[in-house]
Design a protein around this motif. Structure first.
Motif, PDB file in Angstrom:
ATOM      1  N   LYS A  73       0.816  -1.214   0.000  1.00 10.53           N
ATOM      2  CA  LYS A  73       0.000   0.000   0.000  1.00 10.53           C
ATOM      3  C   LYS A  73       0.848   1.263   0.000  1.00 10.53           C
ATOM      4  N   ILE A  74       2.016   1.214   0.593  1.00 11.39           N
ATOM      5  CA  ILE A  74       2.885   2.395   0.631  1.00 11.39           C
ATOM      6  C   ILE A  74       4.129   2.189  -0.238  1.00 11.39           C
ATOM      7  N   HIS A  75       4.110   1.137  -1.053  1.00 10.70           N
ATOM      8  CA  HIS A  75       5.187   0.876  -2.015  1.00 10.70           C
ATOM      9  C   HIS A  75       6.562   0.824  -1.338  1.00 10.70           C
ATOM     10  N   SER A  76       6.634   0.255  -0.146  1.00  8.76           N
ATOM     11  CA  SER A  76       7.873   0.262   0.627  1.00  8.76           C
ATOM     12  C   SER A  76       8.170  -1.112   1.198  1.00  8.76           C
ATOM     13  N   ALA A  77       9.463  -1.405   1.296  1.00 13.25           N
ATOM     14  CA  ALA A  77       9.916  -2.641   1.927  1.00 13.25           C
ATOM     15  C   ALA A  77      10.845  -2.294   3.080  1.00 13.25           C
ATOM     16  N   PHE A  78      10.703  -3.036   4.180  1.00 14.74           N
ATOM     17  CA  PHE A  78      11.507  -2.830   5.370  1.00 14.74           C
ATOM     18  C   PHE A  78      12.198  -4.144   5.719  1.00 14.74           C
ATOM     19  N   LEU A  96      22.186  -4.465  10.473  1.00 14.49           N
ATOM     20  CA  LEU A  96      21.743  -3.445   9.526  1.00 14.49           C
ATOM     21  C   LEU A  96      20.224  -3.376   9.447  1.00 14.49           C
ATOM     22  N   ILE A  97      19.700  -2.182   9.186  1.00 16.03           N
ATOM     23  CA  ILE A  97      18.293  -2.017   8.840  1.00 16.03           C
ATOM     24  C   ILE A  97      18.235  -1.497   7.409  1.00 16.03           C
ATOM     25  N   ASN A  98      17.247  -1.949   6.651  1.00 16.63           N
ATOM     26  CA  ASN A  98      17.150  -1.637   5.227  1.00 16.63           C
ATOM     27  C   ASN A  98      15.779  -1.043   4.896  1.00 16.63           C
ATOM     28  N   TYR A  99      15.780  -0.112   3.961  1.00 11.59           N
ATOM     29  CA  TYR A  99      14.526   0.450   3.464  1.00 11.59           C
ATOM     30  C   TYR A  99      14.611   0.598   1.948  1.00 11.59           C
ATOM     31  N   ALA A 100      13.526   0.236   1.254  1.00 10.16           N
ATOM     32  CA  ALA A 100      13.463   0.369  -0.205  1.00 10.16           C
ATOM     33  C   ALA A 100      12.106   0.915  -0.612  1.00 10.16           C
ATOM     34  N   TYR A 101      12.094   1.764  -1.627  1.00  9.61           N
ATOM     35  CA  TYR A 101      10.852   2.318  -2.160  1.00  9.61           C
ATOM     36  C   TYR A 101      10.633   1.768  -3.565  1.00  9.61           C
ATOM     37  N   ASN A 102       9.448   1.221  -3.796  1.00 12.50           N
ATOM     38  CA  ASN A 102       9.137   0.566  -5.061  1.00 12.50           C
ATOM     39  C   ASN A 102       8.350   1.517  -5.957  1.00 12.50           C
ATOM     40  N   LEU A 103       9.024   2.073  -6.947  1.00  7.83           N
ATOM     41  CA  LEU A 103       8.395   3.000  -7.884  1.00  7.83           C
ATOM     42  C   LEU A 103       7.933   2.229  -9.114  1.00  7.83           C
ATOM     43  N   HIS A 104       6.618   2.173  -9.336  1.00  9.62           N
ATOM     44  CA  HIS A 104       6.038   1.471 -10.485  1.00  9.62           C
ATOM     45  C   HIS A 104       5.879   2.428 -11.657  1.00  9.62           C
ATOM     46  N   ILE A 111      13.746   0.839  -8.056  1.00 12.34           N
ATOM     47  CA  ILE A 111      13.738   0.669  -6.605  1.00 12.34           C
ATOM     48  C   ILE A 111      15.001   1.266  -5.982  1.00 12.34           C
ATOM     49  N   PRO A 112      14.942   2.501  -5.469  1.00 11.01           N
ATOM     50  CA  PRO A 112      16.060   3.027  -4.685  1.00 11.01           C
ATOM     51  C   PRO A 112      15.974   2.518  -3.246  1.00 11.01           C
ATOM     52  N   ALA A 113      17.129   2.407  -2.583  1.00 13.74           N
ATOM     53  CA  ALA A 113      17.143   1.845  -1.235  1.00 13.74           C
ATOM     54  C   ALA A 113      18.314   2.390  -0.438  1.00 13.74           C
ATOM     55  N   ILE A 114      18.181   2.287   0.883  1.00 17.24           N
ATOM     56  CA  ILE A 114      19.240   2.729   1.785  1.00 17.24           C
ATOM     57  C   ILE A 114      19.422   1.685   2.887  1.00 17.24           C
ATOM     58  N   GLN A 115      20.646   1.613   3.395  1.00 16.37           N
ATOM     59  CA  GLN A 115      21.014   0.639   4.415  1.00 16.37           C
ATOM     60  C   GLN A 115      21.804   1.363   5.511  1.00 16.37           C
ATOM     61  N   GLY A 153      21.504   1.438  -2.498  1.00 16.78           N
ATOM     62  CA  GLY A 153      21.197   0.470  -3.539  1.00 16.78           C
ATOM     63  C   GLY A 153      20.181   0.980  -4.534  1.00 16.78           C
ATOM     64  N   LEU A 154      20.203   0.404  -5.710  1.00 16.30           N
ATOM     65  CA  LEU A 154      19.233   0.721  -6.755  1.00 16.30           C
ATOM     66  C   LEU A 154      19.001  -0.542  -7.568  1.00 16.30           C
ATOM     67  N   ALA A 155      17.746  -0.840  -7.861  1.00 11.71           N
ATOM     68  CA  ALA A 155      17.422  -2.016  -8.662  1.00 11.71           C
ATOM     69  C   ALA A 155      16.360  -1.667  -9.698  1.00 11.71           C
ATOM     70  N   TYR A 156      16.385  -2.440 -10.768  1.00 10.42           N
ATOM     71  CA  TYR A 156      15.381  -2.317 -11.828  1.00 10.42           C
ATOM     72  C   TYR A 156      14.851  -3.715 -12.124  1.00 10.42           C
ATOM     73  N   ARG A 157      13.521  -3.840 -12.176  1.00  5.93           N
ATOM     74  CA  ARG A 157      12.891  -5.122 -12.493  1.00  5.93           C
ATOM     75  C   ARG A 157      11.858  -4.937 -13.602  1.00  5.93           C
ATOM     76  N   TYR A 158      11.889  -5.873 -14.520  1.00  6.30           N
ATOM     77  CA  TYR A 158      10.872  -5.900 -15.575  1.00  6.30           C
ATOM     78  C   TYR A 158      10.700  -7.342 -16.012  1.00  6.30           C
ATOM     79  N   ARG A 159       9.536  -7.910 -15.660  1.00  7.30           N
ATOM     80  CA  ARG A 159       9.272  -9.314 -15.945  1.00  7.30           C
ATOM     81  C   ARG A 159      10.414 -10.166 -15.410  1.00  7.30           C
ATOM     82  N   GLY A 160      11.147 -10.858 -16.246  1.00 10.38           N
ATOM     83  CA  GLY A 160      12.211 -11.734 -15.751  1.00 10.38           C
ATOM     84  C   GLY A 160      13.564 -11.085 -15.595  1.00 10.38           C
TER      85      GLY A 160
END
Length: 303
Positions: A73-78, A96-104, A111-115, A153-160
């Motif tokens: 709902k908030i496009h976020s991973a903890f 470590l604690i991690n946070y990522a925001y999922n931009l669709h 997906i940008p993220a910080i640790q 961190g930064l990630a990109y996902r598209y299908r596979g």
């Protein structure tokens, strides 16, 4: 043998820290890249255990645990990560604690993220066998220290497709060990990672997944290539089994097996050394367990 080990690790112990080695380099390892917390399942719990250079005294022994939860709902991973890494006279731990925001963007995900976390380090100077007696840069007793750590961190996902970039130890934190004889300064070298994988579906039951990983601390470089091939969607509870092989340039050949079930994945890999260490070690063993629950979308990959 003890002198050989300490001569090999002497620069590492005093001046820089190589991040631990993993053969199962997958796009679920949020310790390496916190953006990888966003994947096909809302809840992920994973663990690694690695015995490197078996038979070699003072060899690296690594344990790693990651846990994360995606709040769609908030496009976020903890998430959280914990590392235990023993190398000769040194024990390195990270919490470590991690946070990522999922931009669709349509089917695309950026997906940008910080640790953020704390580094714990212990050095037993009594185990060191220096080249120069009474070296003023080396302590002779057991001491410990801590410092804060930062990763991006930064990630990109598209299908596979999964592509990731990350930087660890961004501030190059230092830990000082001091006793009555000397002060040893320990600096964590900044590490950079590049990752790419593609999950190809062949027919109704076959899967093929090539993986490439690049890693550097600016003074040394590593390039891994691995290929998984196996089955998928065999029945309601068992996705299938895959076998894999790869090569870490100028270091080792790698083989592995993986069992994919609906709620968890088990994998094992073995490194066959190809460098001079093969004269002292039988290779490296690594085991991996991932529990994945609450599927968030149509699955595209498993490891």
């Amino acid at each position: 043998m003890k002198r050989l080990i300490l001569l090999l690790f002497f620069p590492v112990l005093c001046y820089s820290q190589q991040d631990p080695q993993f053969t199962i380099n997958n796009d679920y390892n949020s310790f390496v890249n916190p953006a990888f917390m966003v994947n096909d399942y809302n809840l992920n719990i994973s663990g690694w255990h690695r015995q490197q250079w078996v038979g070699f005294e003072g060899r690296p022994i690594v344990g790693l645990a990651n846990a994360s939860f995606l709040v769609e709902k908030i496009h976020s991973a903890f998430g959280v990560s914990y590392l235990y890494d023993k190398l000769g006279a040194q024990v390195n731990q990270s919490a470590l604690i991690n946070y990522a925001y999922n931009l669709h963007i349509g089917e695309h995900q950026l997906i940008p993220a910080i640790q953020l976390g704390i580094l714990f380090n212990q050095l037993d100077g009594s185990q060191l066998d220096p080249i120069q007696a009474n070296d003023p840069n080396l302590i002779t007793s057991s001491r410990s220290g801590m410092n804060f750590d930062l990763g991006l961190g930064l990630a990109y996902r598209y299908r596979g497709i999964a592509i990731g970039f990350s930087a660890r130890h961004v501030t190059s934190p230092q830990i000082k060990f001091k006793d009555e004889n000397a002060t040893s300064t320990f600096t964590y070298a900044r590490h950079y990672y590049g990752y790419a994988s593609y999950e190809a579906k062949i027919g109704k039951i076959w899967r093929l997944k090539p993986i490439a990983l690049f890693k550097t601390d600016a003074s040394s470089y590593q390039f891994d290539q691995f290929l998984w091939f196996g089955t998928r969607n065999l029945n309601k509870f068992f996705d299938g089994v895959s076998v894999g092989g790869g090569y870490r340039f100028d270091n080792a050949a790698m083989v592995g097996i993986e069992f994919n079930l609906k709620w968890f994945t088990l994998a094992y890999t073995y490194d066959i050394l190809t460098n001079k260490l093969k004269n002292y070690s039988t290779g490296s063993h690594e085991a991996y367990l991932r529990i994945h629950l609450f599927q968030s979308r149509k699955p595209i990959d498993q490891i």
